[in-house]
Design a protein around this motif. Structure first.
Motif, PDB file in Angstrom:
ATOM      1  N   ALA A 177      19.043 -36.916  34.950  1.00 14.48           N
ATOM      2  CA  ALA A 177      19.278 -35.991  33.847  1.00 14.48           C
ATOM      3  C   ALA A 177      20.685 -36.129  33.289  1.00 14.48           C
ATOM      4  CB  ALA A 177      19.038 -34.554  34.323  1.00 14.48           C
ATOM      5  N   ALA A 178      21.666 -36.291  34.195  1.00 14.70           N
ATOM      6  CA  ALA A 178      23.042 -36.441  33.739  1.00 14.70           C
ATOM      7  C   ALA A 178      23.216 -37.688  32.903  1.00 14.70           C
ATOM      8  CB  ALA A 178      23.988 -36.499  34.942  1.00 14.70           C
ATOM      9  N   LYS A 179      22.571 -38.780  33.327  1.00 16.29           N
ATOM     10  CA  LYS A 179      22.672 -40.008  32.549  1.00 16.29           C
ATOM     11  C   LYS A 179      22.029 -39.828  31.186  1.00 16.29           C
ATOM     12  CE  LYS A 179      23.128 -43.461  36.146  1.00 16.29           C
ATOM     13  NZ  LYS A 179      24.309 -44.065  35.547  1.00 16.29           N
ATOM     14  N   GLY A 180      20.908 -39.063  31.129  1.00 15.98           N
ATOM     15  CA  GLY A 180      20.253 -38.834  29.859  1.00 15.98           C
ATOM     16  C   GLY A 180      21.107 -38.019  28.920  1.00 15.98           C
ATOM     17  N   LEU A 181      21.829 -37.032  29.436  1.00 16.05           N
ATOM     18  CA  LEU A 181      22.682 -36.200  28.598  1.00 16.05           C
ATOM     19  C   LEU A 181      23.887 -36.958  28.086  1.00 16.05           C
ATOM     20  CD1 LEU A 181      22.603 -32.863  30.635  1.00 16.05           C
ATOM     21  CD2 LEU A 181      21.472 -33.326  28.447  1.00 16.05           C
ATOM     22  N   ASP A 182      24.404 -37.858  28.914  1.00 12.70           N
ATOM     23  CA  ASP A 182      25.589 -38.612  28.514  1.00 12.70           C
ATOM     24  C   ASP A 182      25.278 -39.732  27.542  1.00 12.70           C
ATOM     25  OD1 ASP A 182      27.127 -37.043  30.060  1.00 12.70           O
ATOM     26  OD2 ASP A 182      27.120 -38.390  31.799  1.00 12.70           O
ATOM     27  N   GLN A 183      23.995 -40.111  27.400  1.00 13.14           N
ATOM     28  CA  GLN A 183      23.649 -41.262  26.590  1.00 13.14           C
ATOM     29  C   GLN A 183      23.824 -40.954  25.106  1.00 13.14           C
ATOM     30  OE1 GLN A 183      22.959 -43.805  28.300  1.00 13.14           O
ATOM     31  NE2 GLN A 183      22.263 -45.326  26.837  1.00 13.14           N
ATOM     32  N   LYS A 184      24.452 -41.853  24.387  1.00 18.04           N
ATOM     33  CA  LYS A 184      24.590 -41.691  22.946  1.00 18.04           C
ATOM     34  C   LYS A 184      23.270 -42.027  22.259  1.00 18.04           C
ATOM     35  CE  LYS A 184      29.481 -42.914  23.034  1.00 18.04           C
ATOM     36  NZ  LYS A 184      30.503 -43.844  22.531  1.00 18.04           N
ATOM     37  N   GLN A 185      23.123 -41.618  21.013  1.00 17.94           N
ATOM     38  CA  GLN A 185      21.902 -41.850  20.283  1.00 17.94           C
ATOM     39  C   GLN A 185      21.783 -43.319  19.907  1.00 17.94           C
ATOM     40  OE1 GLN A 185      21.796 -39.171  17.000  1.00 17.94           O
ATOM     41  NE2 GLN A 185      21.288 -37.402  18.247  1.00 17.94           N
ATOM     42  N   ASN A 195      22.830 -55.897  16.570  1.00 20.39           N
ATOM     43  CA  ASN A 195      23.706 -54.735  16.595  1.00 20.39           C
ATOM     44  C   ASN A 195      23.381 -53.896  17.825  1.00 20.39           C
ATOM     45  OD1 ASN A 195      24.989 -55.373  14.155  1.00 20.39           O
ATOM     46  ND2 ASN A 195      23.407 -54.332  12.961  1.00 20.39           N
ATOM     47  N   CYS A 196      24.404 -53.313  18.430  1.00 21.30           N
ATOM     48  CA  CYS A 196      24.207 -52.497  19.630  1.00 21.30           C
ATOM     49  C   CYS A 196      23.307 -51.307  19.323  1.00 21.30           C
ATOM     50  CB  CYS A 196      25.556 -52.020  20.157  1.00 21.30           C
ATOM     51  SG  CYS A 196      25.437 -50.948  21.608  1.00 21.30           S
ATOM     52  N   ALA A 197      22.293 -51.087  20.163  1.00 22.54           N
ATOM     53  CA  ALA A 197      21.386 -49.961  19.964  1.00 22.54           C
ATOM     54  C   ALA A 197      22.060 -48.633  20.238  1.00 22.54           C
ATOM     55  CB  ALA A 197      20.164 -50.112  20.873  1.00 22.54           C
ATOM     56  N   ASP A 198      23.201 -48.667  20.890  1.00 18.24           N
ATOM     57  CA  ASP A 198      23.885 -47.431  21.265  1.00 18.24           C
ATOM     58  C   ASP A 198      24.907 -47.007  20.214  1.00 18.24           C
ATOM     59  OD1 ASP A 198      24.371 -45.263  22.893  1.00 18.24           O
ATOM     60  OD2 ASP A 198      25.907 -46.287  24.058  1.00 18.24           O
ATOM     61  N   CYS A 199      25.837 -47.938  19.882  1.00 16.07           N
ATOM     62  CA  CYS A 199      26.912 -47.578  18.951  1.00 16.07           C
ATOM     63  C   CYS A 199      26.814 -48.294  17.601  1.00 16.07           C
ATOM     64  CB  CYS A 199      28.277 -47.851  19.583  1.00 16.07           C
ATOM     65  SG  CYS A 199      28.617 -49.602  19.879  1.00 16.07           S
ATOM     66  N   GLY A 200      25.914 -49.276  17.487  1.00 15.32           N
ATOM     67  CA  GLY A 200      25.730 -49.950  16.214  1.00 15.32           C
ATOM     68  C   GLY A 200      26.681 -51.089  15.939  1.00 15.32           C
ATOM     69  N   SER A 201      27.582 -51.400  16.864  1.00 15.03           N
ATOM     70  CA  SER A 201      28.548 -52.483  16.646  1.00 15.03           C
ATOM     71  C   SER A 201      27.858 -53.838  16.794  1.00 15.03           C
ATOM     72  CB  SER A 201      29.694 -52.384  17.650  1.00 15.03           C
ATOM     73  OG  SER A 201      30.357 -51.146  17.532  1.00 15.03           O
ATOM     74  N   PRO A 202      28.358 -54.863  16.095  1.00 14.57           N
ATOM     75  CA  PRO A 202      27.772 -56.206  16.230  1.00 14.57           C
ATOM     76  C   PRO A 202      27.921 -56.716  17.663  1.00 14.57           C
ATOM     77  CG  PRO A 202      29.166 -56.070  14.286  1.00 14.57           C
ATOM     78  CD  PRO A 202      29.409 -54.812  15.062  1.00 14.57           C
ATOM     79  N   VAL A 203      26.867 -57.363  18.157  1.00 13.26           N
ATOM     80  CA  VAL A 203      26.858 -57.886  19.509  1.00 13.26           C
ATOM     81  C   VAL A 203      26.746 -59.401  19.457  1.00 13.26           C
ATOM     82  CG1 VAL A 203      25.655 -57.906  21.727  1.00 13.26           C
ATOM     83  CG2 VAL A 203      25.793 -55.794  20.406  1.00 13.26           C
ATOM     84  N   PHE A 240      26.683 -58.300  26.287  1.00 10.03           N
ATOM     85  CA  PHE A 240      27.097 -56.907  26.334  1.00 10.03           C
ATOM     86  C   PHE A 240      27.843 -56.555  25.059  1.00 10.03           C
ATOM     87  CE2 PHE A 240      26.757 -58.348  30.700  1.00 10.03           C
ATOM     88  CZ  PHE A 240      26.066 -57.313  31.316  1.00 10.03           C
ATOM     89  N   CYS A 241      27.797 -55.290  24.681  1.00  2.45           N
ATOM     90  CA  CYS A 241      28.528 -54.801  23.512  1.00  2.45           C
ATOM     91  C   CYS A 241      30.017 -54.745  23.847  1.00  2.45           C
ATOM     92  CB  CYS A 241      28.015 -53.429  23.109  1.00  2.45           C
ATOM     93  SG  CYS A 241      28.957 -52.659  21.763  1.00  2.45           S
ATOM     94  N   ALA A 242      30.834 -55.290  22.955  1.00  2.00           N
ATOM     95  CA  ALA A 242      32.279 -55.305  23.195  1.00  2.00           C
ATOM     96  C   ALA A 242      32.899 -53.933  23.024  1.00  2.00           C
ATOM     97  CB  ALA A 242      32.950 -56.299  22.238  1.00  2.00           C
ATOM     98  N   GLU A 243      32.217 -52.996  22.378  1.00  2.00           N
ATOM     99  CA  GLU A 243      32.775 -51.663  22.119  1.00  2.00           C
ATOM    100  C   GLU A 243      32.436 -50.671  23.233  1.00  2.00           C
ATOM    101  OE1 GLU A 243      34.823 -50.809  19.731  1.00  2.00           O
ATOM    102  OE2 GLU A 243      34.830 -52.842  18.902  1.00  2.00           O
ATOM    103  N   CYS A 244      31.165 -50.602  23.602  1.00  2.00           N
ATOM    104  CA  CYS A 244      30.748 -49.579  24.577  1.00  2.00           C
ATOM    105  C   CYS A 244      30.271 -50.167  25.895  1.00  2.00           C
ATOM    106  CB  CYS A 244      29.660 -48.683  23.990  1.00  2.00           C
ATOM    107  SG  CYS A 244      28.093 -49.534  23.677  1.00  2.00           S
ATOM    108  N   GLY A 245      30.048 -51.486  25.958  1.00  2.00           N
ATOM    109  CA  GLY A 245      29.658 -52.123  27.206  1.00  2.00           C
ATOM    110  C   GLY A 245      28.174 -52.123  27.512  1.00  2.00           C
TER     111      GLY A 245
END
Length: 381
Positions: free
Chosen positions: A18-26, A35-43, A47-52
């Motif tokens: 549950a904690a991991k689900g709450l911490d997850q970005k949209q 593009n990263c599915a989490d933060c949208g940055s180019p990949v 791994f994403c260079a912005e959020c990992g």
């Protein structure tokens, strides 16, 4: 007891997920993205260079189980690279970590604490020992003071249970599992003490009449290890630390619980007890710091704890091989120490051999100091 431990483990898994689900970005899960599915940055890599976040988002049941295990234990594939080296080439593992090559291995402190947790959890689930001897009739007189003392001990357990429940409600991960197991242990101790209290109250109510069968007024089973411990005379005329220890011996289950809890909480004392002796072994050699010795000690203690756990399980499952297992452990310990010393400090065969001999002596001293500290902290006040 088992139900409480399992309930704690299940709660830890659910809470972590549950904690991991709450911490997850949209974002949008799916196949690998440009593009990263989490933060949208180019990949541009794995791994994403912005959020990992990994470029490829797994959606299999097997990977879900891996994420749950990793979330609770904070371990990943590094554990499978660390354990083989810890067993077969501990010197290389120690040297790699001290020289800064660490991304492939679990840190010595993390794996040491995890091993302690596994051992503690195993102790809470292990069957209680029993000494198979011929029961004898023990004539004792139950007094109102005995009843009052036992009620005070039950109140102490109730207080510990309340503190445990408060901590359990706010804990996550492996700490939550440990608290769940601890709660089960305390519940078992409380049940034992309450049964003993009922026997004492009945004896007092009946005018302290002596039993005519092989029973005890303190509620303990005649011939059991608890009864034998309770009959020990170790009170030093009611004065000092010995008096406190003697009082706790009268309730063996509570004594064992306190020793287990104290050993688990203060196991870290093995590290500061050991480092000075490692420093003495390399007093005239430069290039090694106390940090290096600390890493050596942590990895060595982790292996020894794992070896002890495996040996206990093996003896439990194969009691006929008890002597052979004991001899195997006695051989493995110095061999492992020698290999770790030689590889970690880049020693010659002779230098590693004589240091290993001294280290065995130092280990006996450290273990004696640790056991004395545990008895004093757990029973002496």
């Amino acid at each position: 007891m088992e139900f409480d431990a399992i309930e704690g483990a299940a709660g830890a898994l659910a809470g972590t997920a549950a904690a991991k689900g709450l911490d997850q970005k949209q974002g949008h899960a799916g196949e690998a993205h440009h593009n990263c599915a989490d933060c949208g940055s180019p990949v541009t890599g794995n791994f994403c260079a912005e959020c990992g976040q990994p470029a490829h988002v797994h959606r299999t049941l097997l990977h879900l189980g891996h994420e749950l295990l990793h979330g609770v234990m904070h371990f990943d594939g590094r554990i499978w690279r660390t354990l083989p080296l810890l067993i077969a080439n501990p010197g290389k593992l120690t040297r790699e970590w001290c020289q800064g090559r660490r991304t492939s291995y679990v840190s010595p402190l993390a794996i040491f604490l995890f091993t302690l947790f596994v051992i503690f959890f195993g102790l809470t689930m292990a069957p209680k020992p029993h000494v198979d001897v011929t029961p004898t009739i023990t004539q004792t007189q139950a007094t109102p003071e005995d009843v009052a003392n036992l009620k005070a001990q039950i109140a102490e357990i109730d207080k510990s249970i309340a503190e445990n429940e408060a901590a359990f409600a706010t804990s996550t991960g492996s700490a939550r599992i440990a608290l769940g197991a601890e709660k089960g242990t305390m519940a078992g101790v409380k049940a034992t003490l309450e049964g003993r209290l009922a026997g004492l109250e009945a004896a007092v109510e009946n005018g302290n009449t002596a039993p005519t069968t092989a029973t005890r007024t303190d509620g303990l089973e005649p011939g059991s290890w608890q009864a034998q411990v309770a009959d020990l005379k170790w009170d030093n005329n009611g004065k000092g630390v010995m008096a406190s220890i003697g009082k706790k011996l009268k309730n063996p289950d509570l004594m064992v619980y306190k020793l287990q809890q104290t050993a688990y909480k203060f196991a870290f004392l093995l590290v500061p007890f050991s480092i000075p002796f490692m420093w003495l072994l390399f007093l005239w050699r430069r290039g090694f710091t106390l940090y290096d010795h600390g890493v050596f000690v942590l990895y060595s203690l982790t292996f020894m704890a794992m070896l002890l756990l495996v040996a206990v399980v093996a003896v439990t499952l194969l009691p006929a091989l008890g002597s052979a297992i004991a001899w195997a452990v006695a051989i493995i310990i110095p061999v492992h120490m020698f290999a770790q010393l030689k590889g970690a400090y880049d020693l010659s065969f002779f230098s590693a051999a004589w240091r290993m001999m001294f280290l065995l002596v130092f280990c006996s001293i450290v273990l004696t100091l640790f056991l004395a500290a545990i008895v004093y902290l757990g029973l002496g006040h």
